[in-house]
Design an enzyme around this catalytic site. Sequence first.
Site, PDB file in Angstrom:
ATOM      1  N   THR A 125       0.823  -1.221   0.000  1.00 46.94           N
ATOM      2  CA  THR A 125       0.000   0.000   0.000  1.00 46.94           C
ATOM      3  C   THR A 125       0.858   1.274   0.000  1.00 46.94           C
ATOM      4  O   THR A 125       1.935   1.301   0.601  1.00 46.94           O
ATOM      5  CB  THR A 125      -0.910  -0.008   1.249  1.00 46.94           C
ATOM      6  OG1 THR A 125      -1.639  -1.224   1.259  1.00 46.94           O
ATOM      7  CG2 THR A 125      -1.876   1.168   1.250  1.00 46.94           C
ATOM      8  N   GLU A 126       0.352   2.301  -0.689  1.00 43.20           N
ATOM      9  CA  GLU A 126       1.041   3.600  -0.752  1.00 43.20           C
ATOM     10  C   GLU A 126       0.029   4.709  -0.456  1.00 43.20           C
ATOM     11  O   GLU A 126      -1.180   4.462  -0.460  1.00 43.20           O
ATOM     12  CB  GLU A 126       1.639   3.788  -2.160  1.00 43.20           C
ATOM     13  CG  GLU A 126       2.646   2.705  -2.500  1.00 43.20           C
ATOM     14  CD  GLU A 126       3.239   2.850  -3.899  1.00 43.20           C
ATOM     15  OE1 GLU A 126       2.809   3.749  -4.659  1.00 43.20           O
ATOM     16  OE2 GLU A 126       4.138   2.061  -4.211  1.00 43.20           O
ATOM     17  N   PRO A 127       0.508   5.940  -0.251  1.00 39.51           N
ATOM     18  CA  PRO A 127      -0.440   7.027   0.051  1.00 39.51           C
ATOM     19  C   PRO A 127      -1.541   7.174  -1.010  1.00 39.51           C
ATOM     20  O   PRO A 127      -2.700   7.387  -0.675  1.00 39.51           O
ATOM     21  CB  PRO A 127       0.451   8.269   0.102  1.00 39.51           C
ATOM     22  CG  PRO A 127       1.787   7.744   0.509  1.00 39.51           C
ATOM     23  CD  PRO A 127       1.905   6.382  -0.105  1.00 39.51           C
ATOM     24  N   GLY A 339     -25.297  -4.530  26.855  1.00 35.56           N
ATOM     25  CA  GLY A 339     -25.955  -3.266  27.183  1.00 35.56           C
ATOM     26  C   GLY A 339     -24.926  -2.160  27.367  1.00 35.56           C
ATOM     27  O   GLY A 339     -23.902  -2.130  26.674  1.00 35.56           O
ATOM     28  N   GLU A 363      -5.816  -6.400   3.649  1.00 36.22           N
ATOM     29  CA  GLU A 363      -5.696  -7.561   2.746  1.00 36.22           C
ATOM     30  C   GLU A 363      -6.871  -7.608   1.765  1.00 36.22           C
ATOM     31  O   GLU A 363      -7.374  -8.671   1.417  1.00 36.22           O
ATOM     32  CB  GLU A 363      -5.534  -8.851   3.552  1.00 36.22           C
ATOM     33  CG  GLU A 363      -4.314  -8.762   4.479  1.00 36.22           C
ATOM     34  CD  GLU A 363      -3.675 -10.078   4.838  1.00 36.22           C
ATOM     35  OE1 GLU A 363      -3.915 -11.076   4.151  1.00 36.22           O
ATOM     36  OE2 GLU A 363      -2.897 -10.074   5.805  1.00 36.22           O
ATOM     37  N   SER A 366     -13.823  -5.388   1.765  1.00 32.69           N
ATOM     38  CA  SER A 366     -14.962  -6.247   1.390  1.00 32.69           C
ATOM     39  C   SER A 366     -15.371  -5.996  -0.058  1.00 32.69           C
ATOM     40  O   SER A 366     -15.724  -6.935  -0.789  1.00 32.69           O
ATOM     41  CB  SER A 366     -16.158  -5.972   2.311  1.00 32.69           C
ATOM     42  OG  SER A 366     -15.867  -6.461   3.597  1.00 32.69           O
TER      43      SER A 366
HETATM   44  C1  FAD Z   1      -4.038  -1.164  10.454  1.00 32.76           C
HETATM   45  C2  FAD Z   1      -3.704  -1.408   9.015  1.00 32.76           C
HETATM   46  C3  FAD Z   1      -2.701  -2.300   8.690  1.00 32.76           C
HETATM   47  C4  FAD Z   1      -2.332  -2.478   7.352  1.00 32.76           C
HETATM   48  N1  FAD Z   1      -1.257  -3.287   7.042  1.00 32.76           N
HETATM   49  C5  FAD Z   1      -0.779  -3.280   5.774  1.00 32.76           C
HETATM   50  C6  FAD Z   1       0.442  -3.956   5.470  1.00 32.76           C
HETATM   51  O1  FAD Z   1       1.072  -4.580   6.325  1.00 32.76           O
HETATM   52  N2  FAD Z   1       0.917  -3.877   4.200  1.00 32.76           N
HETATM   53  C7  FAD Z   1       0.248  -3.205   3.211  1.00 32.76           C
HETATM   54  O2  FAD Z   1       0.733  -3.172   2.084  1.00 32.76           O
HETATM   55  N3  FAD Z   1      -0.929  -2.576   3.463  1.00 32.76           N
HETATM   56  C8  FAD Z   1      -1.439  -2.591   4.728  1.00 32.76           C
HETATM   57  N4  FAD Z   1      -2.613  -1.930   5.009  1.00 32.76           N
HETATM   58  C9  FAD Z   1      -3.310  -1.226   3.957  1.00 32.76           C
HETATM   59  C10 FAD Z   1      -4.628  -1.863   3.564  1.00 32.76           C
HETATM   60  O3  FAD Z   1      -4.417  -3.084   2.896  1.00 32.76           O
HETATM   61  C11 FAD Z   1      -5.400  -0.828   2.729  1.00 32.76           C
HETATM   62  O4  FAD Z   1      -5.784   0.206   3.629  1.00 32.76           O
HETATM   63  C12 FAD Z   1      -6.594  -1.418   2.020  1.00 32.76           C
HETATM   64  O5  FAD Z   1      -6.199  -2.307   1.015  1.00 32.76           O
HETATM   65  C13 FAD Z   1      -7.497  -0.344   1.391  1.00 32.76           C
HETATM   66  O6  FAD Z   1      -6.762   0.594   0.674  1.00 32.76           O
HETATM   67  P1  FAD Z   1      -7.002   2.155   0.965  1.00 32.76           P
HETATM   68  O7  FAD Z   1      -6.910   2.350   2.428  1.00 32.76           O
HETATM   69  O8  FAD Z   1      -6.084   2.939   0.111  1.00 32.76           O
HETATM   70  O9  FAD Z   1      -8.498   2.426   0.563  1.00 32.76           O
HETATM   71  P2  FAD Z   1      -9.025   2.800  -0.907  1.00 32.76           P
HETATM   72  O10 FAD Z   1      -8.482   1.847  -1.905  1.00 32.76           O
HETATM   73  O11 FAD Z   1      -8.825   4.247  -1.131  1.00 32.76           O
HETATM   74  O12 FAD Z   1     -10.577   2.493  -0.732  1.00 32.76           O
HETATM   75  C14 FAD Z   1     -11.485   3.401  -0.110  1.00 32.76           C
HETATM   76  C15 FAD Z   1     -12.882   2.819  -0.263  1.00 32.76           C
HETATM   77  O13 FAD Z   1     -13.208   2.695  -1.651  1.00 32.76           O
HETATM   78  C16 FAD Z   1     -13.572   1.345  -1.933  1.00 32.76           C
HETATM   79  N5  FAD Z   1     -13.171   1.017  -3.290  1.00 32.76           N
HETATM   80  C17 FAD Z   1     -11.954   1.140  -3.868  1.00 32.76           C
HETATM   81  N6  FAD Z   1     -11.974   0.715  -5.128  1.00 32.76           N
HETATM   82  C18 FAD Z   1     -13.232   0.295  -5.378  1.00 32.76           C
HETATM   83  C19 FAD Z   1     -13.894  -0.281  -6.499  1.00 32.76           C
HETATM   84  N7  FAD Z   1     -13.264  -0.544  -7.624  1.00 32.76           N
HETATM   85  N8  FAD Z   1     -15.212  -0.573  -6.380  1.00 32.76           N
HETATM   86  C20 FAD Z   1     -15.873  -0.344  -5.232  1.00 32.76           C
HETATM   87  N9  FAD Z   1     -15.305   0.172  -4.135  1.00 32.76           N
HETATM   88  C21 FAD Z   1     -13.995   0.491  -4.198  1.00 32.76           C
HETATM   89  C22 FAD Z   1     -12.872   0.520  -0.874  1.00 32.76           C
HETATM   90  O14 FAD Z   1     -13.481  -0.737  -0.699  1.00 32.76           O
HETATM   91  C23 FAD Z   1     -13.015   1.425   0.326  1.00 32.76           C
HETATM   92  O15 FAD Z   1     -14.286   1.247   0.884  1.00 32.76           O
HETATM   93  C24 FAD Z   1      -3.021  -1.797   6.339  1.00 32.76           C
HETATM   94  C25 FAD Z   1      -4.081  -0.933   6.670  1.00 32.76           C
HETATM   95  C26 FAD Z   1      -4.405  -0.724   7.979  1.00 32.76           C
HETATM   96  C27 FAD Z   1      -5.511   0.250   8.316  1.00 32.76           C
END
Ligand code: FAD
Length: 382
Positions: A125-127, A339, A363, A366
């Site tokens: 994951t990235e920003p 409760g 990972e 949903s």
């Molecule tokens: C505590 C924690 C631990 C983590 N550990 C790791 C790690 O060890 N290594 C790593 O690489 N990552 C890690 N992550 C990152 C995690 O896997 C991501 O946060 C996750 O995959 C979602 O990416 P995002 O946060 O950029 O959300 P986004 O991709 O921006 O998604 C935002 C929303 O849009 C929805 N969405 C996106 N695309 C679509 C689509 N095509 N159709 C419908 N809905 C969509 C998503 O389901 C979500 O509801 C971690 C995250 C957290 C919070």
Amino acid sequence: MIRDQETLNQLTDIVERFVRERLIPAEEELADNNKVPDSIVAEMKALGLFGMTIPEEYGGLGLTMEEEIHIAMALGHTSPAFRSIMGTNNGIGSAAVVFDGTAAQKEKFLPRYASGEWIGCFCLTEPDVGSDAAALKTTAKREGDHYLLNGTKRYITNGPVADTFNVMARTNPEVKGARGISAFIVEKGTPGITLGPIDKKMGQSGSLTCDVIFENCPVPAENLIGEEGNGFITAMKVLDRGRLHISGVSVGVAERLIQDSLEYAINRKQFGKPIAEHQLIQAMLADSKTETYAAKCMTLETARARDRGENVSTESSACKLFSTEMVGRVADRAVQIHGGAGYVSDYAVERFYRDVRLFRLYEGTSQIQQIIIARNMIKDAS
Ligand SMILES: Cc1cc2nc3c(=O)[nH]c(=O)nc-3n(C[C@H](O)[C@H](O)[C@H](O)COP(=O)(O)OP(=O)(O)OC[C@H]3O[C@@H](n4cnc5c(N)ncnc54)[C@H](O)[C@@H]3O)c2cc1C
């Protein structure tokens, strides 16, 4: 596949006892200090818990997927952050080397992950890149006998304590999607790595995440995992397995929440009798039990299919989707059954309610599981 039921029973008994006698009593300490106590980490190492999935020839227990699920369910009976400290070594932090590493990489890294001497982590994951992981921007440019890594990875579990970083980076900027991505193993201490501040999270206190920033970080070419351009395929294999593991943990947490809810409902009296005798409370208990049982069955069945060598991409996503949503509902009912007591931190359900929220996000959210399932259905039908 269970290789030897008696050995698995012994291991499960040991883990269940460890959870009951050591981890559950330390849950509040973990939450308050945002750290797994060192003495507990040492015991986990002694029990071999850091190497459950690492092949036996490299010092691990070499559990099959079905065996791993039984242990994941047992570990789920306590705060998920305990599992998290060893979770990356058993899953996303080591699996790329197990699946696609060279013999030299396996020799070097796997015994250290198995013993817990080194903690591994997984940096995808990235920003600006989460669900659409194939669009990642971190680059790895070949220069002689090494690659120069540049980019920022976000929310990296165990990043703050990691000894190695399993990094997905773009080796071919001409190729925009998945095929331009390669996987690397980067050792702590390599110049150009900076860790961001530890993230303040909603739950799972004690499981630490942070940004990992690479600036002209020179990674030896021998640390490329598999072939150039195959990194995304490796990452997806890692996540496929991880999704089943998270499903198993979700089942375990749901069982714990049911246990706590049942105990509370039997002891708490309102309207002259235990609330467990009120049918609306019974409905919540029964729904939670039924859904947990369903998740357990589907996760174990998919694990067995994976052990038989079947492609379980659709089923793994179905398990993750159902199990993680299920534990969210079970946690919600657990708070309801308690409760007002469920909303204050004297009871564990308040903490678990926050802890389990993460399972639906990482990972693959949903929504991403739904997309994978539907995409595979359409592909199979055409
Ligand atoms: C505590 C924690 C631990 C983590 N550990 C790791 C790690 O060890 N290594 C790593 O690489 N990552 C890690 N992550 C990152 C995690 O896997 C991501 O946060 C996750 O995959 C979602 O990416 P995002 O946060 O950029 O959300 P986004 O991709 O921006 O998604 C935002 C929303 O849009 C929805 N969405 C996106 N695309 C679509 C689509 N095509 N159709 C419908 N809905 C969509 C998503 O389901 C979500 O509801 C971690 C995250 C957290 C919070």
